[in-house]
Enzyme design. Structure first.
Site, PDB file in Angstrom:
ATOM      1  N   SER A 234       0.939  -3.875   3.297  1.00 40.17           N
ATOM      2  CA  SER A 234       2.113  -4.614   3.753  1.00 40.17           C
ATOM      3  C   SER A 234       3.019  -4.940   2.580  1.00 40.17           C
ATOM      4  O   SER A 234       2.570  -5.036   1.435  1.00 40.17           O
ATOM      5  CB  SER A 234       1.694  -5.925   4.424  1.00 40.17           C
ATOM      6  OG  SER A 234       1.276  -6.878   3.447  1.00 40.17           O
ATOM      7  N   ASP A 235       4.303  -5.080   2.863  1.00 35.95           N
ATOM      8  CA  ASP A 235       5.148  -5.745   1.893  1.00 35.95           C
ATOM      9  C   ASP A 235       4.670  -7.198   1.827  1.00 35.95           C
ATOM     10  O   ASP A 235       4.013  -7.697   2.750  1.00 35.95           O
ATOM     11  CB  ASP A 235       6.619  -5.673   2.310  1.00 35.95           C
ATOM     12  CG  ASP A 235       7.565  -5.876   1.135  1.00 35.95           C
ATOM     13  OD1 ASP A 235       7.117  -6.388   0.084  1.00 35.95           O
ATOM     14  OD2 ASP A 235       8.749  -5.522   1.249  1.00 35.95           O
ATOM     15  N   TRP A 236       4.964  -7.864   0.737  1.00 39.31           N
ATOM     16  CA  TRP A 236       4.394  -9.189   0.473  1.00 39.31           C
ATOM     17  C   TRP A 236       4.910 -10.201   1.495  1.00 39.31           C
ATOM     18  O   TRP A 236       6.082 -10.591   1.471  1.00 39.31           O
ATOM     19  CB  TRP A 236       4.730  -9.601  -0.948  1.00 39.31           C
ATOM     20  CG  TRP A 236       3.693  -9.204  -1.970  1.00 39.31           C
ATOM     21  CD1 TRP A 236       3.112 -10.027  -2.903  1.00 39.31           C
ATOM     22  CD2 TRP A 236       3.083  -7.917  -2.180  1.00 39.31           C
ATOM     23  NE1 TRP A 236       2.193  -9.323  -3.667  1.00 39.31           N
ATOM     24  CE2 TRP A 236       2.155  -8.031  -3.242  1.00 39.31           C
ATOM     25  CE3 TRP A 236       3.216  -6.680  -1.564  1.00 39.31           C
ATOM     26  CZ2 TRP A 236       1.384  -6.965  -3.697  1.00 39.31           C
ATOM     27  CZ3 TRP A 236       2.461  -5.610  -2.011  1.00 39.31           C
ATOM     28  CH2 TRP A 236       1.559  -5.758  -3.057  1.00 39.31           C
ATOM     29  N   GLY A 237       4.045 -10.608   2.405  1.00 40.30           N
ATOM     30  CA  GLY A 237       4.407 -11.574   3.426  1.00 40.30           C
ATOM     31  C   GLY A 237       4.951 -10.967   4.700  1.00 40.30           C
ATOM     32  O   GLY A 237       5.533 -11.678   5.530  1.00 40.30           O
TER      33      GLY A 237
END
Length: 764
Positions: A228-231
């Site tokens: 995932s992208d962060w968050g």
């Protein structure tokens, strides 16, 4: 899945498996010490490593690293070898810092010049994005360091990037926004792919089964890990089912628990969880068990950063003055050359946000000139905030310009104008800089502007300035590159990988970007960048592929291996390029394909090949291209495949998208017999536009026309019908098969049988 990972999966507890699906902290994966599963670190790094200092406290406290030119610059090199070398260097640095995966390249399409993160992305065109992205990946991974291609997919704005739903049709996705990722997957097998924050047609990318499993995994054959992208994660269990293996950063244990509870409740199978965990383990052990030594020389890499910048800068304009000479390269004695503008002393070398590097050292143009023994004069021209000035600074610059033989103005966008997390609101540079350029041009015509920016800017002074050098965000050694190019030690050889529009109102998505906060409509479809400007015959500030040189090039002798072929056979294209000037230089030859079949709405032309060639003064070389089926194809939403219609195509060779030098037409025979499935709603006209379908329907069409028109003269026809013969023919083309019901005793069952027979005939 190898035996080691199978063995580990049999020994891991449910809780341990769930834990491996999210990070240990901001930059590391979780270990399982009892089974000797180590933790590995990842790092931001498309243009240099932003690696966390090993203190465990501040995830944004990064180690010193070499800052290389950003993606906006390196894409302008049009140089696969150069991007590969950049990747190799970053791989070496990553090994030195024990970084398992470099989070890059970033290859999202530049849909609008206002996107705040465009400086990190490569192009408005998916072909060059994919080709250069794949070269970068191969370079990094040659050092057994992983990459993470980002952001998958349609992450084309910063406004509401965590939640906005990009509303885009499948053909546009396939041809524009997914194509670069597809090239990277198939040509370079990236270790990981990072999903984007946004949703696509209502489904977040982090849990989008169609995107991550159906297309990426099953259709493209991707074997690596999706992170995932962060968050970016919302529904963790849905994400596991959609093939999102690793959530970053650490979730506080909440999503790990969601996974455990879902398995216990039967909402998530152990096989689905094991699939996710296996990809995480493969990523970890591929790095740990194959790690290379990490010795590298920052001073050497600093010099390499300058060389890469030199290959990437674009000479946008270099008009002749009244005496017939050009401003660049500078011919005046160094002591008569004036540098104006704080960017000359304090250049903006990279973008803000996750790609911001704590650079090893900065070499500005002022530094580089003095290091080279050039006794240039320098004045600030405006304040160090880049947006304010004073009367004293302006007067000092004007007085110095009056006494100079050449004036070089260093201008551009401060970081506050373009950064990750926020989109731009206009194309303008700070007003004080534009005003200064106008005033300086008024006192000295021998003036050049050197730009520092991550995306296109407006140039209200363009007709008063004879020379412009676009340097984008050129890394920590941009000054050396600028001085070499300005004074003729090097010859500019970059070309624009994006269009510079005249006005923001001219851009394809102006009416829809960045949306209403919840959704953003991609109403322009496939007509992005030069595809849009070409289709509308619109003037632009500088076209895609544009870039000048201190020499000139002549194109000739276009040859094709064949002019009539099946799409799956492809064709070889070659031409001769000659350096007709007096200095050595590099030329970027571009190949475009134009579909003349008329079967589907297509762009006027599309980039399908590019090569960068070095030529000594007077030298000639043959440049070659190989075109395959995809070079002629579009995404057919009816048949769900890439389809090249039978008919005529034009192969065009250009020095830019608007500087077209050579062309030849070819006849392509499609390997897919039908452009769509025939239904009762299909018209004869639909079929007549396609060669294979036309062969079937033409006798029926002629029979239908004969039944109406017969042997009537024009006068007799006019007495019986309120239409011309030509209009009646067009009306016959537009009638769907269902309209034949009741005529000549035809029933709907008869029509359905006729349609079925047509489809069967095409399948054969």
């Amino acid at each position: 899945m190898n035996n080691k990972i199978k063995d580990l999966l049999s020994k891991l507890t449910l809780e341990e498996k769930a834990g491996l699906c999210s990070g240990k902290d901001f930059w590391r994966t979780k270990p399982v010490e009892r089974l000797n599963i180590p933790s590995v670190m990842v790092s931001d790094g498309p243009s240099g490593l932003r690696t966390q200092v090993d203190n465990g406290f501040n995830e944004n406290d990064s180690r010193t690293a070499v800052s290389f030119p950003s993606g906006c610059a390196t894409a302008s090199s049009f140089d696969r070898e150069l991007l590969g070398r950049l990747g190799e260097i970053l791989g070496e640095e990553a090994n030195n810092y024990n970084v398992s995966t470099v989070l890059g390249p970033a290859i999202n399409i530049k849909r609008s010049p206002l996107c705040g993160r465009n400086f990190e992305y490569l192009s408005e065109d998916p072909y060059i994005s994919g080709e250069l992205g794949a070269a970068y990946i191969k370079g990094v991974q040659s050092k057994n360091v992983g990459t993470s291609v980002k952001h998958f997919a349609a992450n084309n704005q910063e406004t509401n990037r965590f939640s906005v739903s990009e509303e885009v049709d499948e053909r546009t996705l396939r041809e524009i926004y997914l194509a670069g990722f597809e090239t990277c997957v198939k040509k370079s097998a990236p270790t990981t792919i990072m999903c984007s924050y946004n949703a696509i047609n209502g489904e977040l990318s982090s849990q989008n089964k169609w995107l991550l499993k159906d297309v990426l995994r099953e259709e493209w054959g991707y074997k690596g890990m999706v992170v995932s992208d962060w968050g970016a994660v919302y529904d963790r269990v849905k994400g596991i089912k959609a093939d999102l293996s690793l959530e970053m950063p650490y979730s506080g244990g909440h999503t790990d628990n969601d996974i455990v509870e879902a398995v216990k409740a039967g909402k998530l199978t152990m096989d689905e969880l094991d699939e996710a965990v296996s990809h995480v383990l493969e990523m970890v052990f591929n790095y740990v068990e194959n790690k290379q030594s990490g010795v590298f020389d920052m001073e050497k890499d600093h010099a390499e950063s300058g060389r890469i910048a030199e290959e990437s800068c674009v000479l946008l304009k270099n008009d002749k003055l009244a005496d017939g000479a050009t401003v660049l390269p500078v011919k005046a004695p160094a002591e008569k050359v004036l540098f104006v503008g704080c960017f000359a002393e304090n250049p903006r070398y990279g973008g803000g946000g996750s790609s911001k590097i704590k650079c090893y050292k900065m070499t500005s143009a002022v530094d580089a000139a003095r290091d080279a023994g050039l006794n240039i004069k320098y004045v600030k021209g405006y304040n160090e905030d880049f947006v304010t000035t004073s009367e004293a600074l302006t007067n000092e610059a004007l007085e110095a310009a009056r006494n100079a033989e050449a004036v070089i103005v260093f201008a551009g966008l401060p970081e506050s104008f373009e950064t990750e997390g926020a989109d731009r609101t206009n194309l303008d540079m700070p007003a004080v800089q534009n005003e200064l350029i106008e005033k300086l041009a008024g006192v000295n015509p021998n003036i050049a502007v050197v730009l520092h920016n991550g995306a296109p800017v407006a140039m209200p002074w363009i007709n008063k300035v004879p020379a412009i050098l676009e340097c984008y965000l050129g890394g920590e050694n941009i000054g050396s590159a600028q001085v070499n190019l300005l004074f003729g030690k090097a010859n500019p050889c970059g070309k624009l990988a994006e269009t510079f529009p005249l006005r923001i109102e001219d851009t394809p998505c102006y009416m829809y970007y960045p949306g209403n906060g919840r959704t953003c409509l991609y109403a322009e479809g496939i007509f992005v960048g030069y595809r849009w400007y070409d289709a509308r015959k619109m003037p632009v500030l500088f076209p895609f592929g544009h870039g000048l040189s201190y020499t000139s090039f002549e194109y000739s002798d276009l040859k094709l291996s064949k002019t009539d072929f099946k799409d799956t056979d492809g064709v070889e294209v070659s031409l001769t390029v000659k350096n007709t000037g007096v200095v050595d230089g590099k030329e970027i030859v571009q190949l475009y394909v134009s579909d003349k079949t008329g079967v589907e709405i297509r762009p006027e032309k599309e980039l399908k090949g590019f090569e960068k060639v070095f030529l000594k003064a007077g030298e000639s070389k043959v440049v070659s291209f190989n075109l395959d089926q995809r070079s002629f194809a579009y995404w057919n939403t009816d048949t769900k495949q890439w389809y090249a219609a039978s008919g005529t195509y034009e192969i065009i060779i250009g020095a830019s998208s608007r500087d077209l030098r050579l062309s030849a037409k070819v006849d392509v025979t499609s390997s897919g017999k039908k452009a769509f499935t025939i239904t009762p709603q299909t018209t004869m006209g639909d079929m007549l536009r396609n060669r294979e379908m036309a062969a079937l329907i033409k006798p029926e069409f002629e029979k239908a026309c004969e039944a109406v028109i017969g042997n009537l003269s024009d006068e007799e026809f006019a007495r019986q019908f309120p239409f011309t013969k030509a209009a009646m023919v067009e009306m016959t083309k537009s009638n769907p098969f269902r309209s034949g019901r009741g005529k000549n005793g035809l029933t709907m069952e008869d029509i359905l049988k006729q349609v079925e027979n047509y489809n069967k005939a095409l399948e054969k």
